[in-house]
Scaffold this motif. Sequence first.
Motif, short mmCIF file in Angstrom:
data_model
loop_
_atom_site.label_atom_id
_atom_site.label_comp_id
_atom_site.label_asym_id
_atom_site.label_seq_id
_atom_site.Cartn_x
_atom_site.Cartn_y
_atom_site.Cartn_z
N MET A 164 5.05 -37.76 -19.43
CA MET A 164 4.53 -37.97 -20.81
C MET A 164 4.53 -36.69 -21.51
O MET A 164 5.07 -36.79 -22.62
CB MET A 164 3.16 -38.62 -20.86
CG MET A 164 3.16 -39.92 -20.22
SD MET A 164 3.90 -41.08 -21.17
CE MET A 164 5.33 -41.49 -19.88
N ILE A 168 7.47 -37.44 -24.45
CA ILE A 168 7.29 -38.24 -25.60
C ILE A 168 7.97 -37.84 -26.83
O ILE A 168 7.98 -36.51 -26.92
CB ILE A 168 5.77 -38.24 -25.75
CG1 ILE A 168 5.00 -39.30 -24.91
CG2 ILE A 168 5.24 -38.40 -27.24
CD1 ILE A 168 3.69 -39.29 -24.92
N CYS A 185 5.46 -44.95 -25.95
CA CYS A 185 5.67 -44.85 -24.44
C CYS A 185 5.22 -45.73 -23.49
O CYS A 185 4.78 -46.74 -23.89
CB CYS A 185 4.76 -43.25 -24.00
SG CYS A 185 3.00 -43.67 -23.98
#
Length: 298
Positions: A164, A168, A185
């Motif tokens: 992440m 992202i 996400c």
Amino acid sequence: MSDSPELYDEVAYAYDGTLEGLLTAIFSSYANHEEPTDVEPARRLQPRLGQRVATIETNPDFALRVLRGVRNRCGWQAVLALKRAAVSDEPDAGTAAYRFVRYAIDEQKRRDCDHCRKRANCQGRGGMGPCPKQRGRAFSDITHPAVERLFQISRSISQECEHMRQFIRFEHLGGEGANLWFARCNPKAAVIPLIMDHFVERLSDMPFVIYDEVHEMAGVYDGGDWYLVNTAGQGDLARALPSTTADEALYAEAWRTFYRSVSIDARVNPELRRRFMPKRFWKNLTEMKEDPKALARR
């Protein structure tokens, strides 16, 4: 038929799916003098034949007591592992967390301090435990069945958090005085609570929203503090947000141009790229939105 406990050989604890709920369930197992065979969020629990289900009401005070106990006896790495287990989608994550806490605390209780050379100067309540020398050792014993599964879950969640932080991508939204950065996400665990501090530190003066499409959850930072928003049943969150700014398309194309320019055609390895950049993230990556199929063949 009565649901009296005498009719059941096993008990399962159902909690609300939060970290506080999980810790309260662990506390309740000690308070009730029970050893549940399963500890799972109520929405995922599938009772076994002959298993009684006990619904645990979340109590923040009980949860804090368990958290402090684990920290004092096992260290911060064990606390972090419990936090990661609480956001995992693995069906046995809650049970793994419970079994680890039972093992770690019971091991401390069984430790004999009578022959310890440092008993006189021990900081563990005058030689009565928990032993300061043993802090953190319970979670490092990854070959033990009570530790191994929690360690695996914690490592998996740690990797997902790193994905992440890497993948992202934010879009600048504006219009009617709005100034907001928005990112989608699709993680395989509800890791938004674990990554928000990272982005708040990096984007401290920029209000932003990170929207988890899979778990229908949004992390919202308003420039001062961040909080979680449950978006279940509210449709696509992006529809309620302002449109992108006039310069966003220009910035996105500039990023894609940079991405292509640093690529070395002679060294392209699609299999290696899919390993380090899983395809499930591609639909939300700015550099892949142009033509993912064409880029994948390069």
